[in-house]
Design a protein around this motif. Structure first.
Motif: not given
Lengths: 534, 534
Positions: B57-58, B349, B387-388, B391
């Protein structure tokens, strides 16, 4: 004052004059070029000339995975090696450094290239613009975004798709100069095919120096054109300044797999000797020019980059250089190149990590697409690719906007829409602010359950700078959108670039420099006949 | 065999029948419904019913940053508290647990909610589908993607924008059932406004159970509708099975700021008591329903989620629950909601990190857009948001496709284009394979400098599964694209959904269950008059 702040938000600045989102009262006030110009002058706050990121990079591979790629790259350089074709000087440079040179083939002991690079390559370089406020620092946490590069065609909604001309070239430079989210004037924004192939680099360099005051590319193909670029930079910046400072950006593409030809090594030598930055960028079409698997592509890309970067440091130890990657993919069913794919995203993330381990800045590419139009495909592919480049920690993102049709076409509307994505990622890269003001506890106490924040003191204090809004996006009600003509994103972008062109602000150029540039171009053009090939 | 592999690539499966990229020889072979069906049956490989991610994960915030958000959330819950309106039972539950209850307002000692949640909330839950092959595991490294939810309008290129009907509802379920990159049948894919508001949930549940064999949502608003959902699930899965297993997915939105009303708490109680998973999802329009700064929004979101999740565990310790976030932003200039923004990306995030620290699965939203059309804005915003979410490590992504106009519209073509993005992120989430085959060293040795990999043994071995290609993307030459009608992405997607609908494969339903569901719906409908409000 309040009314003025409502007219142009922080993030929109130069592009919001045509915004559908601006309140009607504001729009009526901003009529015409003078109104838009005044609005910009009064309200656009100073903007950093590049992105200084505050978020982490995305680490797609562990240290063990990266070491594995590095070991395979070393194996490639030792076993297979790389061809440097048509340039005897380079072969002798490598031979003198201790590489195994047989005919054009150069092989390296494991670790040799890395040792050469890490010993002398700088971690960061400042590329000077003729307007010092636009100089960019390349490396570290900085990200410089440049427009699209190379297409022989243009596309816009008025003219459709046709061959590009020098007039298009100049128009695009002027449009880009007006967009703060591009940080660099770029290079061959389109190929001006109405000019002779062997001389058009002179006109292109002149146009960048004349119509933009940002940093720019030197010509990439061939020793002679690179030397022209350096000579013209010396006219603009002064001879002594150029020798000691980076004023031109250059990319040296390999001819993957594992070849660098004399056109590329020729320009690489000129830029390295003149201390101009060179991004050694293997260009691979994964499946054709590298293995059809990302890991194999990464090993080959790293091998090619290592050899090229070692060459830069052998030519001029301490010369600025960057590791680049441009790993496109292809449809294994049809052979068509594909862009914005998951594999290209994974490759760019890993390549960023490899560059950081090598200690050199990282160059890559941004908003690529195979689409023929500025449509949903174009923007989904472009947005994904650009996001991956940012997460990869790219220090320079070429083709951050404009690309259509796999780079055959520079789309005027696509360039505008991509600039929105660049702005979005600029704000994203700032990360989350955790100040007392950001936590807004007074507002939460003041508003309490079930009420709204619109009138709170915190909102009044922060609304002018809160929340990015993409200038080309339409967020209005359906009814308002209908009343404004039911324009899709591309048609709004069409209005935007025309507005930017109409409002173009000439940065000016010292007449003596202008004359000297023109004289240089004229002299060089007179020195040989026109040719329609390089 | 070789020819067959060329027809349908691994990643395209159900959607490639209409692909412009398929070779002409393959296209002629696949004529008509029977041909497409046969191609699918013969060639579509088994696909995992959800994404099992292998990438990290980011982490947008450090542990210190996350602790700061948690401390501020605790401060909000202690000082301001949260209103639970119109539900005396819930107030008494909180009072009995030791919370400070005054009128509707509930305040919590710092750490109280977190302690209640971490003591008993499970880290993972399996939601059963009536076809066990489609059951989904929610939590850990798994990601379940569901189509869009809630729009009262539809848009497609044939009919434009109009109010949605029950026929649209059923058509969308059938289209989605044919798309492997959606993993869940969803819930209110559109509001069938041709049915009475107080009874349409019965028809919607019936349609999901009848036309899809995937997992689905229960009705979200009101205790009675939630009970209908559980009752109908018992008809399908059996009474005993439902009591012990999760067969319905529910979202409980707060009415931010800091309110949960009896409609939401009513359904939450039913699902929690029946061990059906509840995603407690504060819905905030940042700047209106939460502070206009992301950090303040995160603190408020976490506070609301903590209170709701504690409630689930107080009602039924050990009941499956998830932390959700749906943080939209707005233009501070016009008040219009905005989607796919950098701030919403940063918030999701950080929220994913907060959920992992809480030890519960994470629910969020995907391909949102304010655009009116399936254009460049729609896809840039959608691609960024999705995409977020990936992530962020989302375990369930609602609205992974179809949203237009800020959720007012379900776009048929948008749903197809978003499914491409879902497929792209499925491949991306697998990360980089570092096997010997992936490194392809034999191929690199075999091909050597300056040649190409197209005919290499490695390419022959791997081409059938190498490289994702989005089914709706056109990667062909300009000339071929022109010859095929110059279709933009939306017009190609229009063909795709019609093809999927034409090829829809009814999963069937046991006639006895079908009759029992119909009888339940009829009985419930007869029990009260039609109303056009809830």
């Amino acid at each position: 004052m309040h009314g003025k702040i409502r007219l142009v938000e922080d993030d929109a600045s130069d592009m919001s004059a045509n915004s559908d989102d601006a309140p009607a009262t504001a729009r009526t006030r901003s009529g015409g070029r003078a109104g838009r110009k005044a609005a910009r002058a009064a309200e656009a706050p100073p903007r950093a000339p590049y992105i200084q990121r505050r978020i982490a990079t995305f680490e797609v591979l562990s240290a063990e995975g990266l070491e594995l790629i590095e070991a395979h790259a070393d194996e490639i350089l030792e076993e297979t090696g790389m061809d440097f074709r048509g340039d005897a000087e380079i072969l002798s440079i490598f031979r003198a450094a201790g590489a195994d040179v047989k005919a054009d083939r150069v092989r390296f002991e494991p670790g040799m290239c890395r040792t050469l690079i890490t010993a002398t390559a700088p971690h960061e370089v400042t590329q000077h613009a003729r307007n010092p406020a636009n100089s960019v620092v390349i490396g570290g946490a900085n990200m410089v975004l440049a427009p699209g590069w190379g297409p022989p065609f243009i596309h816009n909604l008025d003219e459709g798709r046709r061959y590009a001309t020098y007039d298009d070239f100049c128009r695009l430079i002027k449009i880009h100069q007006m967009i703060p989210d591009y940080h660099h004037s770029g290079g061959v924004v389109v190929e001006p095919v109405d000019l002779p192939a062997n001389k058009r680099h002179l006109d292109m360099l002149y146009a960048h120096f004349r119509w933009s005051d940002r940093a720019l590319f030197g010509a990439l193909i061939g020793e002679e054109r690179a030397q022209d670029s350096v000579n013209m930079a010396k006219i603009v910046f002064g001879e002594e300044f150029v020798g000691k400072n980076c004023c031109l950006y250059a990319v040296s593409n390999t001819n993957a797999p594992l070849v660098m030809d004399h056109n590329m090594s020729g320009s690489l030598k000129v830029y390295a000797r003149n201390n101009q930055v060179v991004a050694v960028t293997p260009w691979t079409l994964t499946g054709a020019m590298s293995p059809c698997t990302p890991a194999g592509t990464l090993a080959q890309v790293l091998a090619e980059a290592l050899a090229g970067l070692a060459l830069v440091q052998l030519i001029n130890p301490g010369a600025p250089c960057m590791m680049g990657t441009f790993a496109s993919t292809m449809s294994m069913q049809s052979g068509a190149p594909t862009f914005g794919t998951p594999e290209s995203g994974l490759i760019v993330l890993a390549a960023g990590q490899l560059a950081r381990r090598l200690g050199v800045p990282f160059h890559t590419v941004g908003s690529l697409s195979a689409s023929k139009l500025p449509d949903g495909q174009a923007m989904a592919e472009g947005m994904f690719g650009l996001t991956m480049a940012v997460l990869a920690g790219a220090n320079f993102i070429n083709h951050a906007g404009g690309w259509l049709e796999g780079g055959l076409v520079h789309g005027f509307e696509k360039s505008i829409l991509d600039a929105d994505s660049c702005g979005k990622l600029r704000v994203f890269a700032q990360g989350l602010e955790l100040s007392d003001n950001a936590f807004a506890m007074d507002a939460i106490r003041e508003v309490g359950p079930g009420a709204h924040y619109l009138g709170s003191a915190h909102t009044q204090k922060n609304f002018a700078t809160a929340m990015y809004r993409a200038p080309s996006a339409d967020n209005n009600s359906y009814e308002q959108w209908l009343a404004e003509g039911s324009l899709d994103a591309a048609r709004r972008a069409n209005r935007t670039w025309k507005g930017l062109l109409a409002d173009y602000q000439d940065p000016g150029l010292d007449p003596a420099i202008d004359e000297a540039l023109k004289a240089y171009v004229a002299r060089r053009k007179a020195a040989e006949p026109d040719r329609n090939y390089y």
